[in-house]
Design a protein around this motif. Sequence first.
Motif, PDB file in Angstrom:
ATOM      1  N   GLN A  21       0.836  -1.202   0.000  1.00  0.00           N
ATOM      2  CA  GLN A  21       0.000   0.000   0.000  1.00  0.00           C
ATOM      3  C   GLN A  21       0.873   1.257   0.000  1.00  0.00           C
ATOM      4  O   GLN A  21       0.595   2.210  -0.730  1.00  0.00           O
ATOM      5  N   ASP A  22       1.932   1.249   0.801  1.00  0.00           N
ATOM      6  CA  ASP A  22       2.850   2.392   0.823  1.00  0.00           C
ATOM      7  C   ASP A  22       3.510   2.591  -0.533  1.00  0.00           C
ATOM      8  O   ASP A  22       3.669   3.719  -0.996  1.00  0.00           O
ATOM      9  N   MET A  23       3.875   1.492  -1.187  1.00  0.00           N
ATOM     10  CA  MET A  23       4.519   1.589  -2.493  1.00  0.00           C
ATOM     11  C   MET A  23       3.541   2.123  -3.543  1.00  0.00           C
ATOM     12  O   MET A  23       3.902   2.966  -4.364  1.00  0.00           O
ATOM     13  N   ASN A  57      -6.730  11.004  -7.080  1.00  0.00           N
ATOM     14  CA  ASN A  57      -6.034   9.770  -7.427  1.00  0.00           C
ATOM     15  C   ASN A  57      -6.595   8.611  -6.612  1.00  0.00           C
ATOM     16  O   ASN A  57      -6.815   8.730  -5.408  1.00  0.00           O
ATOM     17  N   LEU A  58      -6.803   7.485  -7.261  1.00  0.00           N
ATOM     18  CA  LEU A  58      -7.394   6.317  -6.624  1.00  0.00           C
ATOM     19  C   LEU A  58      -6.546   5.778  -5.475  1.00  0.00           C
ATOM     20  O   LEU A  58      -7.072   5.311  -4.470  1.00  0.00           O
ATOM     21  N   ALA A  59      -5.236   5.872  -5.582  1.00  0.00           N
ATOM     22  CA  ALA A  59      -4.351   5.319  -4.554  1.00  0.00           C
ATOM     23  C   ALA A  59      -4.144   6.248  -3.366  1.00  0.00           C
ATOM     24  O   ALA A  59      -3.668   5.816  -2.322  1.00  0.00           O
ATOM     25  N   THR A  60      -4.498   7.524  -3.497  1.00  0.00           N
ATOM     26  CA  THR A  60      -4.194   8.478  -2.439  1.00  0.00           C
ATOM     27  C   THR A  60      -5.408   9.230  -1.885  1.00  0.00           C
ATOM     28  O   THR A  60      -5.274   9.920  -0.870  1.00  0.00           O
ATOM     29  N   TRP A  61      -6.556   9.119  -2.479  1.00  0.00           N
ATOM     30  CA  TRP A  61      -7.707   9.909  -2.040  1.00  0.00           C
ATOM     31  C   TRP A  61      -8.116   9.598  -0.601  1.00  0.00           C
ATOM     32  O   TRP A  61      -8.595  10.466   0.114  1.00  0.00           O
TER      33      TRP A  61
END
Length: 125
Positions: free
Chosen positions: A59-61, A117-121
């Motif tokens: 997830q962090d990556m 952004n899907l990964a950061t919202w």
Amino acid sequence: MKRDIPIHYHQTTPLDICLDLWVQWLRRDDNVGSMGFKGRDSILRADTTKNSEQLYDSQDMETAEAVDACVSSLKAQYAWAIKKRCNVASVWKFPQLNFSDVLPEAERELEKKLKNNLATWSYFT
């Protein structure tokens, strides 16, 4: 005798968290390969499903890669201001612009992109 030590509290914002993950990702040791960020113990890798450490690493990556993509899509002076803020760039290469004026604009633009952004919202909700 009374000793006064001032206490300063800096509230961490979602942007700070995302940028911190991005900087860790940029400074990772590429020789580690697919074993996550530098410093992770390879014994934590399971042969079957991912354990909690691997899930957090992935997830962090994903977050770091999304931040990298968003920073890359900014205007050149904004991207450079973000990199300078995170100590990834050493010099401010826009002498006609004032860094302290450009940085808040760059942070606003980056935050807009990260919220979409899907990964950061999820950091901003």
